[in-house]
Scaffold this motif. Sequence first.
Motif, mmCIF file in Angstrom:
data_model
loop_
_atom_site.group_PDB
_atom_site.id
_atom_site.type_symbol
_atom_site.label_atom_id
_atom_site.label_comp_id
_atom_site.label_asym_id
_atom_site.label_seq_id
_atom_site.Cartn_x
_atom_site.Cartn_y
_atom_site.Cartn_z
ATOM 1 N N PHE A 154 70.572 48.462 39.866
ATOM 2 C CA PHE A 154 70.823 47.367 40.804
ATOM 3 C C PHE A 154 70.565 47.824 42.236
ATOM 4 O O PHE A 154 69.929 47.118 43.011
ATOM 5 C CB PHE A 154 72.262 46.880 40.644
ATOM 6 C CG PHE A 154 72.647 45.783 41.594
ATOM 7 C CD1 PHE A 154 72.137 44.507 41.452
ATOM 8 C CD2 PHE A 154 73.529 46.030 42.641
ATOM 9 C CE1 PHE A 154 72.491 43.489 42.323
ATOM 10 C CE2 PHE A 154 73.886 45.020 43.521
ATOM 11 C CZ PHE A 154 73.361 43.751 43.353
ATOM 12 N N TYR A 155 71.058 49.009 42.591
ATOM 13 C CA TYR A 155 70.804 49.548 43.929
ATOM 14 C C TYR A 155 69.313 49.699 44.176
ATOM 15 O O TYR A 155 68.825 49.471 45.287
ATOM 16 C CB TYR A 155 71.487 50.914 44.092
ATOM 17 C CG TYR A 155 72.989 50.862 44.225
ATOM 18 C CD1 TYR A 155 73.654 49.677 44.527
ATOM 19 C CD2 TYR A 155 73.759 52.022 44.062
ATOM 20 C CE1 TYR A 155 75.035 49.637 44.651
ATOM 21 C CE2 TYR A 155 75.146 51.991 44.191
ATOM 22 C CZ TYR A 155 75.774 50.803 44.479
ATOM 23 O OH TYR A 155 77.140 50.765 44.609
ATOM 24 N N GLU A 156 68.587 50.079 43.137
ATOM 25 C CA GLU A 156 67.138 50.244 43.281
ATOM 26 C C GLU A 156 66.463 48.901 43.555
ATOM 27 O O GLU A 156 65.597 48.795 44.425
ATOM 28 C CB GLU A 156 66.557 50.875 42.011
ATOM 29 C CG GLU A 156 65.060 51.124 42.101
ATOM 30 C CD GLU A 156 64.485 51.730 40.830
ATOM 31 O OE1 GLU A 156 63.271 51.985 40.800
ATOM 32 O OE2 GLU A 156 65.264 51.941 39.870
ATOM 33 N N THR A 157 66.871 47.851 42.815
ATOM 34 C CA THR A 157 66.266 46.531 43.030
ATOM 35 C C THR A 157 66.574 45.991 44.419
ATOM 36 O O THR A 157 65.794 45.215 44.966
ATOM 37 C CB THR A 157 66.762 45.515 41.974
ATOM 38 O OG1 THR A 157 68.186 45.340 42.097
ATOM 39 C CG2 THR A 157 66.426 45.985 40.579
ATOM 40 N N LYS A 158 67.722 46.407 44.995
ATOM 41 C CA LYS A 158 68.099 45.964 46.339
ATOM 42 C C LYS A 158 67.466 46.830 47.432
ATOM 43 O O LYS A 158 67.688 46.581 48.624
ATOM 44 C CB LYS A 158 69.620 45.981 46.491
ATOM 45 C CG LYS A 158 70.347 44.959 45.616
ATOM 46 C CD LYS A 158 69.945 43.544 45.981
ATOM 47 C CE LYS A 158 70.724 42.515 45.163
ATOM 48 N NZ LYS A 158 70.329 41.121 45.491
ATOM 49 N N GLY A 159 66.689 47.815 47.039
ATOM 50 C CA GLY A 159 66.014 48.648 48.022
ATOM 51 C C GLY A 159 66.903 49.665 48.698
ATOM 52 O O GLY A 159 66.542 50.217 49.741
ATOM 53 N N LEU A 160 68.067 49.963 48.103
ATOM 54 C CA LEU A 160 69.004 50.900 48.710
ATOM 55 C C LEU A 160 68.706 52.341 48.319
ATOM 56 O O LEU A 160 69.050 53.278 49.053
ATOM 57 C CB LEU A 160 70.434 50.553 48.307
ATOM 58 C CG LEU A 160 70.970 49.221 48.832
ATOM 59 C CD1 LEU A 160 72.337 48.929 48.225
ATOM 60 C CD2 LEU A 160 71.063 49.232 50.344
ATOM 61 N N VAL A 161 68.093 52.533 47.168
ATOM 62 C CA VAL A 161 67.772 53.875 46.706
ATOM 63 C C VAL A 161 66.423 53.806 46.001
ATOM 64 O O VAL A 161 66.085 52.797 45.375
ATOM 65 C CB VAL A 161 68.868 54.416 45.750
ATOM 66 C CG1 VAL A 161 68.958 53.575 44.490
ATOM 67 C CG2 VAL A 161 68.644 55.874 45.422
ATOM 68 N N ALA A 162 65.640 54.884 46.131
ATOM 69 C CA ALA A 162 64.290 54.887 45.558
ATOM 70 C C ALA A 162 64.085 56.144 44.717
ATOM 71 O O ALA A 162 63.587 57.162 45.222
ATOM 72 C CB ALA A 162 63.242 54.809 46.660
ATOM 73 N N PRO A 163 64.485 56.124 43.461
ATOM 74 C CA PRO A 163 64.269 57.295 42.607
ATOM 75 C C PRO A 163 62.782 57.532 42.366
ATOM 76 O O PRO A 163 61.968 56.615 42.462
ATOM 77 C CB PRO A 163 64.994 56.917 41.314
ATOM 78 C CG PRO A 163 65.003 55.426 41.304
ATOM 79 C CD PRO A 163 65.115 55.005 42.730
ATOM 80 N N LEU A 164 62.441 58.763 42.039
ATOM 81 C CA LEU A 164 61.071 59.097 41.684
ATOM 82 C C LEU A 164 60.826 58.714 40.233
ATOM 83 O O LEU A 164 61.752 58.351 39.507
ATOM 84 C CB LEU A 164 60.840 60.594 41.896
ATOM 85 C CG LEU A 164 61.113 61.121 43.315
ATOM 86 C CD1 LEU A 164 60.999 62.637 43.342
ATOM 87 C CD2 LEU A 164 60.175 60.483 44.316
ATOM 88 N N ARG A 165 59.583 58.793 39.805
ATOM 89 C CA ARG A 165 59.235 58.457 38.424
ATOM 90 C C ARG A 165 58.421 59.592 37.811
ATOM 91 O O ARG A 165 57.571 60.198 38.477
ATOM 92 C CB ARG A 165 58.411 57.171 38.379
ATOM 93 C CG ARG A 165 59.130 55.931 38.886
ATOM 94 C CD ARG A 165 59.953 55.301 37.797
ATOM 95 N NE ARG A 165 60.586 54.060 38.263
ATOM 96 C CZ ARG A 165 61.157 53.185 37.475
ATOM 97 N NH1 ARG A 165 61.199 53.406 36.175
ATOM 98 N NH2 ARG A 165 61.720 52.103 37.961
ATOM 99 N N THR A 166 58.705 59.882 36.568
ATOM 100 C CA THR A 166 57.901 60.860 35.843
ATOM 101 C C THR A 166 56.622 60.170 35.370
ATOM 102 O O THR A 166 56.453 58.952 35.511
ATOM 103 C CB THR A 166 58.667 61.410 34.637
ATOM 104 O OG1 THR A 166 58.886 60.338 33.698
ATOM 105 C CG2 THR A 166 60.008 61.990 35.067
ATOM 106 N N ALA A 167 55.722 60.952 34.798
ATOM 107 C CA ALA A 167 54.470 60.392 34.294
ATOM 108 C C ALA A 167 54.729 59.345 33.214
ATOM 109 O O ALA A 167 53.946 58.398 33.048
ATOM 110 C CB ALA A 167 53.586 61.519 33.737
ATOM 111 N N SER A 168 55.836 59.505 32.496
ATOM 112 C CA SER A 168 56.167 58.546 31.443
ATOM 113 C C SER A 168 56.963 57.351 31.965
ATOM 114 O O SER A 168 57.323 56.463 31.198
ATOM 115 C CB SER A 168 56.967 59.242 30.335
ATOM 116 O OG SER A 168 58.184 59.766 30.857
#
Length: 272
Positions: free
Chosen positions: A23-37
């Motif tokens: 939810f925090y990610e969808t609100k633009g509050l936190v931006a985790p990285l993504r693995t190749a998968s």
Amino acid sequence: MTDSLSINEVVRRTGLTSRTLRFYETKGLVAPLRTASGRRIFGARALSRLHQIAVLKSAGLSLSQMRRLFAGHSVDLSAMLTAQLQMLDEEAAQINCTRQIIRSAVSRLDDGERIDAATFCALIESGERMTNQGPREWQAITDRYFSPDEKAKWARAWQLIDSDFDARSYDAQWKNLGYRIKAAIPIEPESDTAQGFVDEWFALLKPFSAVSTPDMWQSTMKMYDEMDQWMGEGSPDPGFDKSVWDFMKRATTARIMRGGTLPSFEADKKGD
């Protein structure tokens, strides 16, 4: 990547749910990285941001206020913190009353008095009355405006609200908004400032508008229209007074008369 954590590890360390993190990610509050998968991983920056969110949430900031703060925009921190201090002062007063009750019980025990089950239960109930003053005060008011059937509908409706809903933070946001509106009036209901307050007001009403029925809405309107009849010493604090309520009704009417819409409210009612 060795210092990065999976979402499950972040859940374990922070106590937040994976749903909250997304939810925090969808609100633009936190931006985790993504693995190749495509799996989320949280680096030092994201973990620091989660810590900041927890601190700001405890201070009463809403998610929209946090987003503005993180983006470098101005936030009326003074008004918000003033409202939060008022809420904390009220809680401190309730806690102090409960402490006095417990101290009295300890003193009586130290003096050799035998406290039986009935007396002990009375002390506990007294403490509960002090620490649950708000809900009991509201019950006395809502009994005047809502039928038993409507109150049962409210109870069922509120069970549908997100489990992450923070009632204390929500109350602080209402007090913050009420404080700022009170400080701004008198202003023209059609002004940009007033219409900005309308946006904030109905955004805060989102939990209510998501679960209410038209009848429940009308009963609530009547309750606040008559708030000068029940507001006073010992009454519950909705976060704003009658002058703020009356002004917001005028500002909302101005919005509608100009052909505008009410955010986070009318869209919810289309399916009713």
